[in-house]
Design a protein around this motif. Structure first.
Motif, PDB file in Angstrom:
ATOM      1  N   PHE A 121      14.960 -13.726  12.595  1.00 47.04           N
ATOM      2  CA  PHE A 121      14.723 -13.187  13.934  1.00 47.04           C
ATOM      3  C   PHE A 121      13.224 -13.053  14.193  1.00 47.04           C
ATOM      4  N   LEU A 122      12.483 -12.599  13.184  1.00 44.88           N
ATOM      5  CA  LEU A 122      11.036 -12.413  13.327  1.00 44.88           C
ATOM      6  C   LEU A 122      10.337 -13.730  13.628  1.00 44.88           C
ATOM      7  N   SER A 123      10.728 -14.785  12.947  1.00 47.73           N
ATOM      8  CA  SER A 123      10.129 -16.092  13.201  1.00 47.73           C
ATOM      9  C   SER A 123      10.374 -16.531  14.648  1.00 47.73           C
ATOM     10  N   TYR A 124      11.580 -16.281  15.114  1.00 46.34           N
ATOM     11  CA  TYR A 124      11.950 -16.626  16.495  1.00 46.34           C
ATOM     12  C   TYR A 124      11.106 -15.841  17.501  1.00 46.34           C
ATOM     13  N   ILE A 125      10.916 -14.549  17.243  1.00 45.60           N
ATOM     14  CA  ILE A 125      10.141 -13.701  18.149  1.00 45.60           C
ATOM     15  C   ILE A 125       8.673 -14.114  18.158  1.00 45.60           C
ATOM     16  N   TYR A 126       8.126 -14.430  16.988  1.00 42.93           N
ATOM     17  CA  TYR A 126       6.742 -14.917  16.941  1.00 42.93           C
ATOM     18  C   TYR A 126       6.598 -16.188  17.774  1.00 42.93           C
TER      19      TYR A 126
END
Length: 229
Positions: free
Chosen positions: A126-131
Protein backbone atom coordinates in the motif's frame (compact mmCIF):
# COMPACT_ATOMS: atom_id res chain seq x y z
CA UNK A 1 -8.28 -3.54 -4.00
CA UNK A 2 -5.11 -5.40 -3.04
CA UNK A 3 -4.88 -7.27 -6.34
CA UNK A 4 -5.26 -4.02 -8.27
CA UNK A 5 -2.52 -2.38 -6.22
CA UNK A 6 -0.14 -5.28 -6.76
CA UNK A 7 -0.70 -5.47 -10.48
CA UNK A 8 -0.32 -1.70 -10.84
CA UNK A 9 2.89 -1.62 -8.83
CA UNK A 10 4.42 -4.50 -10.77
CA UNK A 11 3.70 -2.70 -14.03
CA UNK A 12 4.98 0.67 -12.79
CA UNK A 13 8.14 -0.43 -11.02
CA UNK A 14 9.15 -3.23 -13.38
CA UNK A 15 10.00 -5.78 -10.68
CA UNK A 16 12.16 -8.82 -11.33
CA UNK A 17 11.50 -11.26 -8.50
CA UNK A 18 8.60 -12.98 -10.24
CA UNK A 19 10.14 -12.87 -13.70
CA UNK A 20 12.90 -15.33 -12.88
CA UNK A 21 12.86 -19.00 -12.04
CA UNK A 22 13.24 -19.41 -8.29
CA UNK A 23 15.10 -22.33 -6.75
CA UNK A 24 14.16 -23.11 -3.18
CA UNK A 25 16.01 -24.05 0.00
CA UNK A 26 14.30 -24.56 3.34
CA UNK A 27 15.73 -22.21 5.99
CA UNK A 28 18.27 -23.74 8.36
CA UNK A 29 17.03 -21.98 11.47
CA UNK A 30 19.90 -23.10 13.71
CA UNK A 31 22.48 -21.79 11.25
CA UNK A 32 20.53 -18.56 10.75
CA UNK A 33 20.25 -17.99 14.51
CA UNK A 34 24.00 -18.47 14.90
CA UNK A 35 24.85 -16.10 12.02
CA UNK A 36 22.54 -13.25 13.03
CA UNK A 37 23.92 -13.25 16.58
CA UNK A 38 27.56 -13.15 15.46
CA UNK A 39 28.82 -9.57 15.47
CA UNK A 40 31.56 -10.53 13.00
CA UNK A 41 29.10 -12.07 10.53
CA UNK A 42 27.86 -10.25 7.44
CA UNK A 43 24.41 -11.39 8.59
CA UNK A 44 24.58 -9.77 12.05
CA UNK A 45 20.96 -8.88 12.62
CA UNK A 46 21.12 -5.30 13.97
CA UNK A 47 23.21 -4.25 10.96
CA UNK A 48 20.91 -6.02 8.48
CA UNK A 49 17.82 -4.51 10.09
CA UNK A 50 19.31 -1.03 9.91
CA UNK A 51 19.86 -1.52 6.18
CA UNK A 52 16.30 -2.77 5.74
CA UNK A 53 14.81 0.19 7.59
CA UNK A 54 16.85 2.53 5.38
CA UNK A 55 15.55 0.68 2.28
CA UNK A 56 19.04 -0.32 1.17
CA UNK A 57 18.59 -1.58 -2.40
CA UNK A 58 21.88 -3.50 -2.27
CA UNK A 59 20.64 -6.12 0.21
CA UNK A 60 21.11 -9.60 -1.28
CA UNK A 61 18.71 -12.53 -1.39
CA UNK A 62 20.62 -14.28 1.40
CA UNK A 63 20.50 -11.15 3.52
CA UNK A 64 16.74 -10.95 3.03
CA UNK A 65 16.45 -14.63 3.97
CA UNK A 66 18.39 -13.99 7.19
CA UNK A 67 16.27 -10.92 7.91
CA UNK A 68 12.93 -12.63 7.35
CA UNK A 69 13.58 -16.04 8.87
CA UNK A 70 15.86 -14.59 11.53
CA UNK A 71 13.02 -12.43 12.79
CA UNK A 72 11.56 -15.45 14.62
CA UNK A 73 14.47 -15.14 17.07
CA UNK A 74 13.76 -11.49 17.85
CA UNK A 75 11.92 -10.63 21.11
CA UNK A 76 9.33 -8.61 19.16
CA UNK A 77 8.22 -11.53 17.00
CA UNK A 78 4.55 -12.31 17.58
CA UNK A 79 2.68 -14.78 15.36
CA UNK A 80 -0.56 -12.97 16.31
CA UNK A 81 0.74 -9.53 15.31
CA UNK A 82 -1.71 -6.93 14.01
CA UNK A 83 -0.93 -3.39 12.97
CA UNK A 84 -1.55 -0.94 15.84
CA UNK A 85 -3.32 1.29 13.30
CA UNK A 86 -5.23 -1.46 11.52
CA UNK A 87 -8.66 0.19 11.87
CA UNK A 88 -7.43 3.58 10.71
CA UNK A 89 -5.66 2.06 7.69
CA UNK A 90 -8.69 -0.05 6.80
CA UNK A 91 -10.64 3.18 6.42
CA UNK A 92 -8.21 4.32 3.74
CA UNK A 93 -8.26 0.95 1.99
CA UNK A 94 -11.99 1.42 1.44
CA UNK A 95 -11.61 4.83 -0.18
CA UNK A 96 -11.82 5.17 -3.96
CA UNK A 97 -9.79 8.37 -4.25
CA UNK A 98 -7.14 10.13 -2.16
CA UNK A 99 -5.91 13.69 -1.69
CA UNK A 100 -2.62 15.13 -0.42
CA UNK A 101 -3.84 15.13 3.17
CA UNK A 102 -4.64 11.42 2.87
CA UNK A 103 -1.18 10.65 1.47
CA UNK A 104 0.62 12.17 4.45
CA UNK A 105 -1.64 10.45 6.98
CA UNK A 106 -1.34 7.04 5.29
CA UNK A 107 2.46 7.32 5.07
CA UNK A 108 2.64 8.26 8.77
CA UNK A 109 0.40 5.35 9.83
CA UNK A 110 2.17 2.77 7.69
CA UNK A 111 5.63 3.81 8.80
CA UNK A 112 4.47 3.46 12.40
CA UNK A 113 3.15 0.01 11.54
CA UNK A 114 6.48 -0.95 9.97
CA UNK A 115 8.32 0.17 13.10
CA UNK A 116 6.25 -2.41 14.95
CA UNK A 117 6.72 -5.13 12.31
CA UNK A 118 9.05 -4.41 9.34
CA UNK A 119 7.67 -7.31 7.25
CA UNK A 120 4.08 -6.07 7.02
CA UNK A 121 3.63 -6.98 3.35
CA UNK A 122 0.14 -5.55 3.03
CA UNK A 123 1.25 -2.13 4.23
CA UNK A 124 4.49 -2.16 2.22
CA UNK A 125 2.43 -2.78 -0.88
CA UNK A 126 0.00 0.00 0.00
CA UNK A 127 2.85 2.38 0.87
CA UNK A 128 4.49 1.91 -2.51
CA UNK A 129 1.16 2.67 -4.20
CA UNK A 130 0.66 5.84 -2.13
CA UNK A 131 4.19 7.07 -2.87
CA UNK A 132 3.42 6.57 -6.56
CA UNK A 133 0.17 8.53 -6.32
CA UNK A 134 2.01 11.29 -4.48
CA UNK A 135 4.57 11.45 -7.29
CA UNK A 136 7.55 10.20 -5.27
CA UNK A 137 8.71 7.48 -7.67
CA UNK A 138 12.05 7.01 -5.92
CA UNK A 139 10.45 5.98 -2.62
CA UNK A 140 7.78 4.02 -4.49
CA UNK A 141 10.49 2.00 -6.19
CA UNK A 142 12.54 1.45 -3.02
CA UNK A 143 9.45 0.30 -1.12
CA UNK A 144 8.41 -2.00 -3.94
CA UNK A 145 11.90 -3.53 -4.10
CA UNK A 146 11.71 -4.21 -0.36
CA UNK A 147 8.28 -5.82 -0.77
CA UNK A 148 9.46 -7.95 -3.69
CA UNK A 149 12.54 -9.20 -1.89
CA UNK A 150 10.65 -10.17 1.25
CA UNK A 151 8.20 -12.11 -0.92
CA UNK A 152 11.21 -13.54 -2.78
CA UNK A 153 12.65 -14.79 0.54
CA UNK A 154 9.38 -16.61 1.26
CA UNK A 155 9.26 -18.11 -2.23
CA UNK A 156 12.88 -19.25 -1.91
CA UNK A 157 11.97 -21.40 1.09
CA UNK A 158 9.89 -24.05 -0.70
CA UNK A 159 7.58 -24.90 -3.59
CA UNK A 160 4.34 -25.35 -1.65
CA UNK A 161 3.59 -28.74 -3.23
CA UNK A 162 3.75 -30.73 0.02
CA UNK A 163 4.21 -30.02 3.71
CA UNK A 164 7.88 -31.00 3.58
CA UNK A 165 8.50 -28.30 0.98
CA UNK A 166 5.95 -25.74 2.14
CA UNK A 167 6.63 -22.01 1.99
CA UNK A 168 7.89 -20.78 5.39
CA UNK A 169 5.93 -17.77 6.70
CA UNK A 170 5.91 -15.59 9.81
CA UNK A 171 2.20 -14.72 9.74
CA UNK A 172 -0.98 -16.24 8.34
CA UNK A 173 -1.48 -12.89 6.53
CA UNK A 174 1.58 -13.69 4.42
CA UNK A 175 -0.09 -16.85 3.14
CA UNK A 176 -3.00 -14.88 1.76
CA UNK A 177 -0.71 -12.17 0.41
CA UNK A 178 1.00 -14.77 -1.77
CA UNK A 179 -2.38 -16.00 -2.99
CA UNK A 180 -3.31 -12.41 -3.88
CA UNK A 181 -0.08 -11.93 -5.79
CA UNK A 182 -0.77 -14.93 -7.99
CA UNK A 183 -4.54 -14.24 -8.08
CA UNK A 184 -5.42 -17.59 -6.52
CA UNK A 185 -8.67 -18.16 -4.65
CA UNK A 186 -8.83 -20.63 -1.80
CA UNK A 187 -11.96 -22.47 -0.69
CA UNK A 188 -10.59 -23.99 2.50
CA UNK A 189 -7.84 -23.98 5.11
CA UNK A 190 -6.66 -26.87 7.28
CA UNK A 191 -3.77 -27.65 9.61
CA UNK A 192 -1.73 -30.64 8.44
CA UNK A 193 1.17 -31.39 10.74
CA UNK A 194 3.26 -28.22 10.95
CA UNK A 195 1.67 -26.77 7.79
CA UNK A 196 -1.31 -24.69 6.79
CA UNK A 197 -2.89 -26.20 3.70
CA UNK A 198 -4.91 -23.83 1.56
CA UNK A 199 -7.06 -25.80 -0.87
CA UNK A 200 -8.46 -24.69 -4.21
CA UNK A 201 -11.54 -25.61 -6.17
CA UNK A 202 -10.92 -29.00 -7.78
CA UNK A 203 -9.54 -28.61 -11.32
CA UNK A 204 -9.44 -24.79 -11.22
CA UNK A 205 -5.64 -24.62 -11.11
CA UNK A 206 -2.77 -26.99 -11.89
CA UNK A 207 -2.51 -27.86 -8.19
CA UNK A 208 -5.27 -28.59 -5.68
CA UNK A 209 -3.70 -26.49 -2.94
CA UNK A 210 -0.59 -24.94 -1.40
CA UNK A 211 1.28 -25.83 1.79
CA UNK A 212 2.74 -23.19 4.10
CA UNK A 213 5.19 -24.22 6.80
CA UNK A 214 4.10 -22.54 10.05
CA UNK A 215 6.50 -24.39 12.34
CA UNK A 216 7.91 -21.19 13.87
CA UNK A 217 4.46 -19.65 14.19
CA UNK A 218 3.27 -22.67 16.20
CA UNK A 219 6.36 -22.48 18.42
CA UNK A 220 5.74 -18.78 19.02
CA UNK A 221 2.06 -19.34 19.79
CA UNK A 222 3.00 -22.05 22.29
CA UNK A 223 5.54 -19.73 23.91
CA UNK A 224 2.98 -16.92 24.26
CA UNK A 225 0.42 -19.36 25.69
CA UNK A 226 2.89 -20.60 28.32
CA UNK A 227 3.73 -17.03 29.32
CA UNK A 228 0.05 -16.36 30.02
CA UNK A 229 -0.27 -19.34 32.37
Amino acid sequence: MTNKLLLLIFLIIGTTVFAQEITFKAPDYKAIEKEIQDKKSTFYYPVLMEKLVKSDTLLTTEEYRHLYFGYVFQPKYNAFWKSPDDEKLRKFYNKETYDNKDYDEIIKLINRSLESFPFDLKQLNFLSYIYHLKGDEELAKKTSIKFDNIVGAILSSGDGKQCETGFHVLLVDHEYMLLNIFELTTNGQSLIGKCDYLSFEKGKYKVDGIYFNIEKMLENESKIFRQKL
